[in-house]
Design an enzyme around this catalytic site. Sequence first.
Site, PDB file in Angstrom:
ATOM      1  N   GLU A  90       0.822  -1.202   0.000  1.00 49.32           N
ATOM      2  CA  GLU A  90       0.000   0.000   0.000  1.00 49.32           C
ATOM      3  C   GLU A  90       0.857   1.253   0.000  1.00 49.32           C
ATOM      4  O   GLU A  90       1.952   1.281   0.538  1.00 49.32           O
ATOM      5  CB  GLU A  90      -0.904   0.002   1.236  1.00 49.32           C
ATOM      6  N   CYS A 117       1.893  -1.694  15.807  1.00 48.76           N
ATOM      7  CA  CYS A 117       1.748  -1.487  14.359  1.00 48.76           C
ATOM      8  C   CYS A 117       1.063  -2.675  13.704  1.00 48.76           C
ATOM      9  O   CYS A 117       1.474  -3.827  13.874  1.00 48.76           O
ATOM     10  CB  CYS A 117       3.127  -1.268  13.735  1.00 48.76           C
ATOM     11  N   GLY A 163       7.064  -1.617   6.110  1.00 49.71           N
ATOM     12  CA  GLY A 163       8.458  -2.019   6.006  1.00 49.71           C
ATOM     13  C   GLY A 163       9.408  -1.118   6.758  1.00 49.71           C
ATOM     14  O   GLY A 163       9.051  -0.010   7.157  1.00 49.71           O
ATOM     15  N   GLU A 164      10.602  -1.625   6.943  1.00 46.64           N
ATOM     16  CA  GLU A 164      11.682  -0.845   7.560  1.00 46.64           C
ATOM     17  C   GLU A 164      12.651  -0.502   6.429  1.00 46.64           C
ATOM     18  O   GLU A 164      13.391  -1.375   5.950  1.00 46.64           O
ATOM     19  CB  GLU A 164      12.348  -1.684   8.663  1.00 46.64           C
ATOM     20  N   SER A 195      12.105   6.983   7.241  1.00 44.01           N
ATOM     21  CA  SER A 195      11.824   6.776   8.663  1.00 44.01           C
ATOM     22  C   SER A 195      12.328   5.400   9.097  1.00 44.01           C
ATOM     23  O   SER A 195      12.089   4.395   8.431  1.00 44.01           O
ATOM     24  CB  SER A 195      10.314   6.867   8.882  1.00 44.01           C
ATOM     25  N   SER A 218      11.804   6.751  14.635  1.00 48.90           N
ATOM     26  CA  SER A 218      10.651   6.407  15.452  1.00 48.90           C
ATOM     27  C   SER A 218      11.145   6.208  16.876  1.00 48.90           C
ATOM     28  O   SER A 218      11.710   5.168  17.204  1.00 48.90           O
ATOM     29  CB  SER A 218       9.996   5.127  14.916  1.00 48.90           C
ATOM     30  N   LEU A 219      10.962   7.220  17.697  1.00 55.38           N
ATOM     31  CA  LEU A 219      11.501   7.198  19.066  1.00 55.38           C
ATOM     32  C   LEU A 219      10.531   6.471  20.010  1.00 55.38           C
ATOM     33  O   LEU A 219      10.880   5.481  20.636  1.00 55.38           O
ATOM     34  CB  LEU A 219      11.747   8.642  19.535  1.00 55.38           C
ATOM     35  N   HIS A 220       9.351   7.004  20.124  1.00 53.85           N
ATOM     36  CA  HIS A 220       8.242   6.390  20.878  1.00 53.85           C
ATOM     37  C   HIS A 220       8.426   6.259  22.388  1.00 53.85           C
ATOM     38  O   HIS A 220       7.447   6.227  23.125  1.00 53.85           O
ATOM     39  CB  HIS A 220       7.844   5.030  20.305  1.00 53.85           C
ATOM     40  N   ASN A 294      -3.228   5.159  16.466  1.00 54.48           N
ATOM     41  CA  ASN A 294      -4.412   4.788  15.683  1.00 54.48           C
ATOM     42  C   ASN A 294      -4.789   3.357  16.007  1.00 54.48           C
ATOM     43  O   ASN A 294      -4.014   2.445  15.733  1.00 54.48           O
ATOM     44  CB  ASN A 294      -4.113   4.872  14.179  1.00 54.48           C
TER      45      ASN A 294
HETATM   46  N1  SAH Z   1       9.878   1.059   9.981  1.00 55.44           N
HETATM   47  C1  SAH Z   1       9.944   2.482   9.864  1.00 55.44           C
HETATM   48  C2  SAH Z   1       8.997   2.983   8.821  1.00 55.44           C
HETATM   49  C3  SAH Z   1       7.549   2.739   9.096  1.00 55.44           C
HETATM   50  S1  SAH Z   1       6.882   4.250   9.552  1.00 55.44           S
HETATM   51  C4  SAH Z   1       9.741   3.123  11.211  1.00 55.44           C
HETATM   52  O1  SAH Z   1       9.437   2.403  12.159  1.00 55.44           O
HETATM   53  O2  SAH Z   1       9.949   4.307  11.346  1.00 55.44           O
HETATM   54  C5  SAH Z   1       5.947   3.798  10.775  1.00 55.44           C
HETATM   55  C6  SAH Z   1       5.411   4.992  11.491  1.00 55.44           C
HETATM   56  O3  SAH Z   1       4.037   4.754  11.620  1.00 55.44           O
HETATM   57  C7  SAH Z   1       6.045   5.039  12.867  1.00 55.44           C
HETATM   58  O4  SAH Z   1       6.626   6.251  13.172  1.00 55.44           O
HETATM   59  C8  SAH Z   1       4.889   4.791  13.769  1.00 55.44           C
HETATM   60  O5  SAH Z   1       4.877   5.741  14.763  1.00 55.44           O
HETATM   61  C9  SAH Z   1       3.682   4.974  12.931  1.00 55.44           C
HETATM   62  N2  SAH Z   1       2.681   3.991  13.386  1.00 55.44           N
HETATM   63  C10 SAH Z   1       2.745   2.667  13.313  1.00 55.44           C
HETATM   64  N3  SAH Z   1       1.650   2.105  13.857  1.00 55.44           N
HETATM   65  C11 SAH Z   1       0.881   3.118  14.273  1.00 55.44           C
HETATM   66  C12 SAH Z   1      -0.397   3.197  14.876  1.00 55.44           C
HETATM   67  N4  SAH Z   1      -1.108   2.117  15.167  1.00 55.44           N
HETATM   68  N5  SAH Z   1      -0.893   4.422  15.155  1.00 55.44           N
HETATM   69  C13 SAH Z   1      -0.187   5.529  14.821  1.00 55.44           C
HETATM   70  N6  SAH Z   1       0.995   5.507  14.249  1.00 55.44           N
HETATM   71  C14 SAH Z   1       1.530   4.326  13.974  1.00 55.44           C
END
Ligand code: SAH
Length: 344
Positions: A90, A117, A163-164, A195, A218-220, A294
């Site tokens: 997608e 995710c 994907g990463e 990212s 992606s720190l989180h 989300n």
């Molecule tokens: N693998 C890479 C690229 C994917 S981007 C990475 O991890 O950065 C993924 C982004 O989507 C992340 O920054 C994450 O914060 C966001 N994401 C993934 N699942 C999510 C969710 N359920 N709700 C909101 N953001 C989400």
Amino acid sequence: MKKSFYDYSFNELENLLIENSLGTSAAQRLYNWHYKKKRNDQCDDSISKDTLKFLGKELHFELPVIDTVFEAEDRTVKFLFKLHDGCKVESVLIPFHNKYSLCLSSQVGCAMKCSFCYTGTQGLKRDLSTDEIVGQFLGAWRWLKENRPGEERILNIVFMGQGEPLHNFDAVKKACEIFLSNYGCSIGAQKITISTAGYIPGLKRWNDEMPRVNLALSLHSPFNTKRDQLIPINRKYPIEEVLEYVDNIPLSRKQFITYEYLLIANFNDGDEDAHKVGELLNGKEAYINLIPFNPFEGSTFKRPEHNVVEHFKEVLDSYKIPTLIRGTKGDDVLAACGQLNTAN
Ligand code: SAH
């Protein structure tokens, strides 16, 4: 087997022509035709007969096909692309003022298995090739031209789909080179963002190999205990090691690193978390994207209330770190972050 034209960087295409004793001037014309004009029929711009014959024998010009298009109320568009082997990925067009950002996938599924995710729940099926990455861009552009004429303006590209990207470094790198090429798409390096979840083998290669595009991390969570629970590879590549590499990336003027921070109710949305993020990023060329979680079916995490998100931002503001709360676009068609799926 024929190789895809869309798998060749400009230099590679020139070399291919040279190796086959053909003039290199065709490389510019072909790039202009397929990437600037974005046409997919045969280039008829003074290409010699020999070159045409060679191209027909050695290369194919097929691209992923759009399988389904989902248009959200807010004009976000989600594409489901079908690949040559039946796999699906997608991509999402995110609108702002009749222009678009395009969110691209770099793999079918993902190996990172982040607990928040949706894509991660599916595991990694395979890497995308360069032509499959570039093909998402060309497909989305052509769809706009046909369905929203005059709006075929994709100003930003973000590798934030499935994907990463750093786990598929070579294909992503070459796709960036194609996006950047002045003979082709001519997208500015400052308009492309990759990212990462903090995949150190890719970060190690970043400075020497990746063109000067932007990085988002992606720190989180600033705490390893929590980050371990969200991003399993943090156990192998803890945040302080990741930040050492990120801090070493040379930035041009006005360039910064984006830190994405997913806000999950009662997990990482407290004052202590916000202050620690502030301390960690204080003084760095940083920009924070706050992303309220989300929800998707089967997940136990919840999205924080709006006032909690606002308060989190206020704490970061007090550290003078520019912070944006990211709206959730396209969530009525499951096109928002973390909702991307390959199984439909
Ligand atoms: N693998 C890479 C690229 C994917 S981007 C990475 O991890 O950065 C993924 C982004 O989507 C992340 O920054 C994450 O914060 C966001 N994401 C993934 N699942 C999510 C969710 N359920 N709700 C909101 N953001 C989400």
